[in-house]
Scaffold this motif. Structure first.
Motif, short mmCIF file in Angstrom:
data_model
loop_
_atom_site.label_atom_id
_atom_site.label_comp_id
_atom_site.label_asym_id
_atom_site.label_seq_id
_atom_site.Cartn_x
_atom_site.Cartn_y
_atom_site.Cartn_z
N GLY A 21 0.82 -1.22 0.00
CA GLY A 21 0.00 0.00 0.00
C GLY A 21 0.85 1.26 0.00
N HIS A 22 2.12 1.12 0.39
CA HIS A 22 2.96 2.31 0.52
C HIS A 22 4.01 2.42 -0.58
CE1 HIS A 22 0.68 3.09 4.03
NE2 HIS A 22 0.87 1.83 4.39
N MET A 23 3.78 1.71 -1.68
CA MET A 23 4.57 1.97 -2.89
C MET A 23 4.19 3.38 -3.35
SD MET A 23 3.97 -1.29 -5.40
CE MET A 23 2.17 -1.25 -5.51
N PRO A 28 -1.39 13.18 1.00
CA PRO A 28 -0.88 12.61 2.25
C PRO A 28 -1.41 11.20 2.50
CG PRO A 28 -2.43 14.41 2.69
CD PRO A 28 -2.29 14.34 1.21
N CYS A 29 -0.56 10.36 3.09
CA CYS A 29 -0.93 8.97 3.39
C CYS A 29 -0.91 8.76 4.90
CB CYS A 29 0.05 8.02 2.70
SG CYS A 29 -0.31 6.28 3.00
N ALA A 30 -1.66 7.79 5.38
CA ALA A 30 -1.71 7.47 6.81
C ALA A 30 -0.33 7.11 7.36
CB ALA A 30 -2.68 6.32 7.05
N CYS A 31 0.58 6.66 6.50
CA CYS A 31 1.92 6.26 6.95
C CYS A 31 2.83 7.46 7.21
CB CYS A 31 2.58 5.35 5.92
SG CYS A 31 3.09 6.19 4.41
N GLY A 32 2.36 8.66 6.86
CA GLY A 32 3.20 9.84 7.01
C GLY A 32 3.88 10.24 5.71
N GLY A 89 1.71 10.29 -1.71
CA GLY A 89 1.61 9.68 -3.04
C GLY A 89 1.68 8.17 -3.05
N CYS A 90 1.38 7.55 -1.89
CA CYS A 90 1.38 6.09 -1.80
C CYS A 90 0.17 5.53 -2.56
CB CYS A 90 1.28 5.63 -0.35
SG CYS A 90 2.61 6.18 0.71
N TRP A 91 0.29 4.27 -2.98
CA TRP A 91 -0.83 3.60 -3.67
C TRP A 91 -2.09 3.68 -2.80
CZ3 TRP A 91 -1.54 -2.37 -4.41
CH2 TRP A 91 -2.48 -2.59 -5.43
ZN LIG Z 1 1.78 5.37 2.76
#
Ligand SMILES: [Zn+2]
Length: 300
Positions: A159-161, A169-173, A176-178
């Motif tokens: 998910g974080h590719m 923004p992504c939940a991982c910080g 542009g993550c998938w």
């Molecule tokens: Zn991410």
């Protein structure tokens, strides 16, 4: 026949099931996760569920599928953002001490991948990628007939590719993550931005239903979702050369609606050698997590 207990530790729900060696669910139970109460309270909940589903069955062990990051080898949950106070929790030790049963731990998406590989859509294959698309995107990878773990069991965080330079923004910080582009939450967000109205929360399911009913905006959003999923699938084909991509999670219910656009995207973006790799919906549905967890304690 051997029997094991599977525990699927989710941020909102804690599920347990007694499973036999053919992946039949003999008994199951669930509780709302005491997410705010800390690790010891959840270990108590797990013990209660284990008692509940195993009475009279004599299980050989317990397998737990937990959100990560976690270290499967040491049985430690490193961090679980949706569970309060969960940092470096020796979950396997705590559950073994409390229940007296050998206990095993795995990332929840890896557990679901294991179930789909051994008893679900990818049964009998040696190479498969499992993708779960719901609030976020997770995955588990089976290559050469074994689950890929990597350093600290961190392999398969697909998910974080990064798939776009666009700084969503992504939940991982990260950005542009998938997941930030193609998860159910991302689809819901785009639907709100496009002015789609819902009585309750705007979810992927609502958008899919509107699209099926002929709403033009919803159809456009689903086509866009299919392209974003297809981009990630093309990456997974190049990286892992699976014989099949198996898709689970809530958004997978809309897979038939998106199949054509996904196939088109993959055919444009993946090398021709990958053209015939099927992309299939998960075979075990919402049970995959708890079945896969139990299989950790029933090595084949
Ligand atoms: Zn991410």
């Amino acid at each position: 026949m051997r029997i094991a207990i599977g525990i699927d530790l989710g941020g909102t729900e804690l599920r347990a099931a007694a499973i036999d060696e053919t992946a039949q669910v003999l008994r199951h139970a669930r509780l709302p996760t005491a997410a705010e109460a800390g690790p010891i309270a959840i270990v108590e909940q797990i013990a209660r569920l284990v008692d509940n589903v195993s009475s009279g069955l004599d299980p050989t062990g317990i397998g737990i599928g937990s959100p990560g990051p976690l270290d499967a080898a040491t049985g430690t949950v490193i961090h679980a953002p949706m569970l309060h106070g969960w940092r470096d929790v020796p979950l396997v030790q705590l559950v073994t001490d409390r229940t007296g049963l050998p206990t095993f731990l795995e990332n929840d998406a890896n557990a679901a991948a294991l179930a789909e590989w051994r008893f679900g859509a990818a049964q009998g294959l040696r190479h498969m990628v499992y993708v779960t698309v719901s609030t976020g995107i997770g995955g588990g990878i089976v290559i050469d007939g074994r689950l890929l773990h990597g350093h600290r069991s961190l392999a398969g965080e697909i998910g974080h590719m990064t798939v776009t330079e666009n700084p969503i923004p992504c939940a991982c910080g990260g950005f542009g993550c998938w997941e930030s582009l193609a998860s159910g939450s991302a689809l819901g967000r785009r639907a709100r931005e496009a002015g789609l109205q819902a009585d309750g929360p705007m979810t992927a399911r609502v958008v899919a239903e509107r699209a099926a009913a002929g709403d033009e905006t919803a159809r456009r959003l689903m086509a866009e979702e299919a392209r974003y999923l297809g981009i990630g699938f093309a990456n997974l084909l190049h990286l892992y050369a699976p014989e099949m991509i198996v898709v689970g999670g809530g958004v997978s219910a809309a897979l038939p609606q998106m199949a054509e656009e996904i196939a088109r995207t993959v055919s444009v973006r993946a090398m021709p050698a990958y053209a015939d790799v099927p992309i299939r919906a998960a075979g075990l549905g919402t049970q995959a997590g708890v079945i896969g967890a139990a299989l950790l304690a029933l090595p084949g």
